[in-house]
Design a protein around this motif. Structure first.
Motif, PDB file in Angstrom:
ATOM      1  N   GLU A 176      -5.191  -2.607  11.048  1.00 39.50           N
ATOM      2  CA  GLU A 176      -5.136  -3.466   9.860  1.00 39.50           C
ATOM      3  C   GLU A 176      -4.696  -2.666   8.634  1.00 39.50           C
ATOM      4  OE1 GLU A 176      -5.453  -6.833   9.525  1.00 39.50           O
ATOM      5  OE2 GLU A 176      -5.445  -6.792  11.705  1.00 39.50           O
ATOM      6  N   ALA A 177      -5.204  -1.458   8.477  1.00 43.27           N
ATOM      7  CA  ALA A 177      -4.822  -0.609   7.353  1.00 43.27           C
ATOM      8  C   ALA A 177      -3.336  -0.268   7.427  1.00 43.27           C
ATOM      9  CB  ALA A 177      -5.663   0.668   7.335  1.00 43.27           C
ATOM     10  N   ARG A 178      -2.855   0.007   8.627  1.00 46.91           N
ATOM     11  CA  ARG A 178      -1.436   0.322   8.808  1.00 46.91           C
ATOM     12  C   ARG A 178      -0.568  -0.870   8.407  1.00 46.91           C
ATOM     13  NH1 ARG A 178       2.507  -0.810  11.562  1.00 46.91           N
ATOM     14  NH2 ARG A 178       1.437  -2.119  13.057  1.00 46.91           N
ATOM     15  N   LYS A 179      -0.967  -2.069   8.836  1.00 47.58           N
ATOM     16  CA  LYS A 179      -0.203  -3.277   8.508  1.00 47.58           C
ATOM     17  C   LYS A 179      -0.178  -3.525   7.005  1.00 47.58           C
ATOM     18  CE  LYS A 179      -1.057  -5.929  12.738  1.00 47.58           C
ATOM     19  NZ  LYS A 179      -1.777  -7.109  13.276  1.00 47.58           N
ATOM     20  N   LYS A 180      -1.337  -3.416   6.376  1.00 48.39           N
ATOM     21  CA  LYS A 180      -1.421  -3.679   4.943  1.00 48.39           C
ATOM     22  C   LYS A 180      -0.631  -2.626   4.160  1.00 48.39           C
ATOM     23  CE  LYS A 180      -5.043  -5.738   3.368  1.00 48.39           C
ATOM     24  NZ  LYS A 180      -6.390  -6.066   2.916  1.00 48.39           N
ATOM     25  N   ALA A 181      -0.739  -1.370   4.557  1.00 56.19           N
ATOM     26  CA  ALA A 181       0.005  -0.302   3.878  1.00 56.19           C
ATOM     27  C   ALA A 181       1.510  -0.511   4.050  1.00 56.19           C
ATOM     28  CB  ALA A 181      -0.416   1.062   4.409  1.00 56.19           C
ATOM     29  N   SER A 182       1.913  -0.946   5.220  1.00 59.47           N
ATOM     30  CA  SER A 182       3.326  -1.214   5.474  1.00 59.47           C
ATOM     31  C   SER A 182       3.820  -2.365   4.593  1.00 59.47           C
ATOM     32  CB  SER A 182       3.523  -1.549   6.954  1.00 59.47           C
ATOM     33  OG  SER A 182       4.866  -1.853   7.216  1.00 59.47           O
ATOM     34  N   GLU A 183       3.011  -3.408   4.485  1.00 55.87           N
ATOM     35  CA  GLU A 183       3.366  -4.550   3.638  1.00 55.87           C
ATOM     36  C   GLU A 183       3.498  -4.107   2.177  1.00 55.87           C
ATOM     37  OE1 GLU A 183       1.503  -8.823   2.178  1.00 55.87           O
ATOM     38  OE2 GLU A 183       0.572  -7.811   3.890  1.00 55.87           O
ATOM     39  N   LEU A 184       2.556  -3.304   1.710  1.00 53.13           N
ATOM     40  CA  LEU A 184       2.606  -2.832   0.326  1.00 53.13           C
ATOM     41  C   LEU A 184       3.765  -1.863   0.110  1.00 53.13           C
ATOM     42  CD1 LEU A 184      -1.168  -2.396  -0.555  1.00 53.13           C
ATOM     43  CD2 LEU A 184       0.438  -4.082  -1.477  1.00 53.13           C
ATOM     44  N   THR A 185       4.071  -1.054   1.110  1.00 54.69           N
ATOM     45  CA  THR A 185       5.204  -0.131   1.003  1.00 54.69           C
ATOM     46  C   THR A 185       6.484  -0.908   0.744  1.00 54.69           C
ATOM     47  OG1 THR A 185       4.199   1.542   2.407  1.00 54.69           O
ATOM     48  CG2 THR A 185       6.602   1.563   2.274  1.00 54.69           C
ATOM     49  N   GLU A 186       6.673  -1.972   1.504  1.00 53.48           N
ATOM     50  CA  GLU A 186       7.865  -2.795   1.358  1.00 53.48           C
ATOM     51  C   GLU A 186       7.842  -3.555   0.035  1.00 53.48           C
ATOM     52  OE1 GLU A 186       9.559  -6.657   3.593  1.00 53.48           O
ATOM     53  OE2 GLU A 186       9.093  -4.961   4.900  1.00 53.48           O
ATOM     54  N   ARG A 187       6.718  -4.164  -0.257  1.00 53.28           N
ATOM     55  CA  ARG A 187       6.586  -5.010  -1.445  1.00 53.28           C
ATOM     56  C   ARG A 187       6.700  -4.211  -2.750  1.00 53.28           C
ATOM     57  NH1 ARG A 187       3.794 -10.095  -1.895  1.00 53.28           N
ATOM     58  NH2 ARG A 187       4.288 -10.844  -3.973  1.00 53.28           N
ATOM     59  N   LEU A 188       6.102  -3.027  -2.772  1.00 54.26           N
ATOM     60  CA  LEU A 188       6.056  -2.232  -4.003  1.00 54.26           C
ATOM     61  C   LEU A 188       7.094  -1.123  -4.041  1.00 54.26           C
ATOM     62  CD1 LEU A 188       2.168  -1.781  -4.246  1.00 54.26           C
ATOM     63  CD2 LEU A 188       3.575  -3.636  -5.183  1.00 54.26           C
ATOM     64  N   GLN A 189       7.824  -0.958  -2.927  1.00 58.03           N
ATOM     65  CA  GLN A 189       8.803   0.122  -2.792  1.00 58.03           C
ATOM     66  C   GLN A 189       8.150   1.476  -3.084  1.00 58.03           C
ATOM     67  OE1 GLN A 189      11.851  -1.293  -5.463  1.00 58.03           O
ATOM     68  NE2 GLN A 189      12.788  -2.557  -3.870  1.00 58.03           N
ATOM     69  N   LEU A 190       7.137   1.760  -2.286  1.00 59.01           N
ATOM     70  CA  LEU A 190       6.378   3.003  -2.463  1.00 59.01           C
ATOM     71  C   LEU A 190       7.179   4.213  -2.006  1.00 59.01           C
ATOM     72  CD1 LEU A 190       2.895   1.867  -1.050  1.00 59.01           C
ATOM     73  CD2 LEU A 190       3.604   1.976  -3.451  1.00 59.01           C
ATOM     74  N   THR A 191       6.940   5.328  -2.672  1.00 61.25           N
ATOM     75  CA  THR A 191       7.523   6.596  -2.244  1.00 61.25           C
ATOM     76  C   THR A 191       6.737   7.066  -1.016  1.00 61.25           C
ATOM     77  OG1 THR A 191       6.020   7.954  -3.557  1.00 61.25           O
ATOM     78  CG2 THR A 191       8.051   7.206  -4.642  1.00 61.25           C
ATOM     79  N   PRO A 192       7.283   8.007  -0.250  1.00 63.50           N
ATOM     80  CA  PRO A 192       6.537   8.526   0.900  1.00 63.50           C
ATOM     81  C   PRO A 192       5.152   9.072   0.516  1.00 63.50           C
ATOM     82  CG  PRO A 192       8.820   9.179   1.075  1.00 63.50           C
ATOM     83  CD  PRO A 192       8.662   8.531  -0.284  1.00 63.50           C
ATOM     84  N   GLU A 193       5.075   9.751  -0.626  1.00 65.42           N
ATOM     85  CA  GLU A 193       3.787  10.292  -1.071  1.00 65.42           C
ATOM     86  C   GLU A 193       2.805   9.149  -1.380  1.00 65.42           C
ATOM     87  OE1 GLU A 193       2.581  12.326  -5.066  1.00 65.42           O
ATOM     88  OE2 GLU A 193       3.504  13.842  -3.752  1.00 65.42           O
ATOM     89  N   GLN A 194       3.297   8.115  -2.061  1.00 67.56           N
ATOM     90  CA  GLN A 194       2.451   6.964  -2.372  1.00 67.56           C
ATOM     91  C   GLN A 194       2.005   6.258  -1.087  1.00 67.56           C
ATOM     92  OE1 GLN A 194       5.284   4.971  -4.983  1.00 67.56           O
ATOM     93  NE2 GLN A 194       3.853   5.158  -6.703  1.00 67.56           N
ATOM     94  N   GLN A 195       2.900   6.169  -0.118  1.00 69.80           N
ATOM     95  CA  GLN A 195       2.577   5.500   1.146  1.00 69.80           C
ATOM     96  C   GLN A 195       1.351   6.132   1.799  1.00 69.80           C
ATOM     97  OE1 GLN A 195       5.924   5.376   3.867  1.00 69.80           O
ATOM     98  NE2 GLN A 195       7.299   4.750   2.230  1.00 69.80           N
ATOM     99  N   GLY A 196       1.349   7.464   1.868  1.00 70.62           N
ATOM    100  CA  GLY A 196       0.235   8.170   2.486  1.00 70.62           C
ATOM    101  C   GLY A 196      -1.061   7.920   1.734  1.00 70.62           C
TER     102      GLY A 196
END
Length: 119
Positions: free
Chosen positions: A31-51
């Protein structure tokens, strides 16, 4: 004989508890992976922010699992602590976002709340 039976039942109980904890943990990680992936796409997170976002979300799920498993507190207290935990996680996420990302995150939070309110 009676002691052996008690030891056996205790062992089975322990095995069940460990299995249940592992299942919750694996589910929380997914679930955390899915939500982080959704936010990565939605917010255009940098790799550092993604982690960082993934770790914050995963930590939130672990706390949620621990609260759900805690039989010493009432459901009302659990709900309040879950709310507090979510708010804390959101604040931690906002700390690492740019102003533009924060606006998009706030919109995502509103949409997420509306979506879950319907359920």
């Amino acid at each position: 004989m009676e002691i052996m039976k008690k030891l056996f039942l205790t062992g089975i109980g322990l095995l069940f508890a460990v299995t249940l904890t592992f299942a919750q943990s694996a589910e929380s990680q997914e679930e955390a992976r899915k939500k982080a992936s959704e936010l990565t796409e939605r917010l255009q997170l940098t790799p550092e922010q993604q982690g960082s976002v993934h770790e914050i979300i995963l930590d939130g799920y672990k706390q949620k699992d621990a609260l759900k498993a805690d039989k010493t507190i009432t459901e009302e207290v659990k709900k309040e602590r879950l709310k507090e935990g979510t708010k804390h996680s959101h604040n931690r996420i906002k700390e690492i976002l740019t102003p533009e990302q924060k606006d998009r995150f706030e919109n995502w939070v509103k949409e997420h709340k509306a979506k879950h309110k319907d359920h």
